[in-house]
Scaffold this motif. Structure first.
Motif: not given
Length: 203
Positions: A189-203
């Protein structure tokens, strides 16, 4: 000679860049020079032609600078809006991650309570099995003709102890397996959250 400044002159004049207003004032001053008795018309016409070309260049450059400034202001506003949107998105993601972590902790605590209850139940079962093997009362008739084929009390106690150890080891193994599964879930779950945050933060 009448001077027609057109409609909304005050608004248009105040909205014009400073360089444009100054250029117009210089043009008016140059026109006023023509009215002076000592001014030579031929010389003024030649100088006025050059002055008009310079005024046109100044006005063109002033509006180009104004356009660039307005574009830069719009870019800054868009950048600020994007940063604010990103900050809100990060806050929502942090709240979601905290909620997910709290849920995982709650599940872990619930599984821990269930395992403790299971261990207690196993312990009660061990005690129940142990309680069955007591020395028989003296008044009960016992046939000792086959005593050599029966187990001694020490052997019975040894078997019970072995059973208790096996049950305790099995309970510990179940607890360890549950903890391992929980840790794996939490890590995933932590890995999925980190990947999701990184993808969402890509402008």
């Amino acid at each position: 000679m009448a001077l027609n400044v057109g409609q909304d002159f005050k608004k248009r004049w105040l909205n014009a860049p400073e360089m444009v207003r100054q250029t117009y004032q210089d043009d008016l001053a140059r026109i006023c020079d023509l009215l002076q008795p000592q001014t030579t018309i031929e010389t003024w016409v030649i100088q006025n032609q050059k002055a008009q070309e310079a005024s046109f260049d100044k006005i063109k450059q002033a509006y180009a600078d104004l356009k660039a400034e307005l574009i830069e202001r719009a870019r800054i506003r868009r950048q600020q809006a994007l940063e604010q949107s990103l900050a809100q998105k990060r806050e929502q993601q942090a709240q979601y991650a905290a909620s997910l972590q709290a849920d995982e902790i709650h599940q872990f605590q619930q599984q821990t309570h269930e395992l403790i209850a299971l261990r207690s139940s196993i312990q009660e079962e061990i005690e129940s099995h142990t309680a069955r093997y007591h020395q028989n009362p003296d008044h009960v008739a016992i046939d000792y003709s086959h005593a050599r084929h029966q187990m001694s009390d020490d052997q019975i106690q040894s078997e019970l102890e072995s059973l208790r150890l096996r049950l305790e080891l099995e309970a510990d193994s179940l607890i360890e397996q549950a903890v391992t599964v929980f840790r794996a879930k939490l890590y995933t779950a932590a890995q999925e959250e980190i990947e999701y945050i990184l993808k969402s933060s890509d402008l």
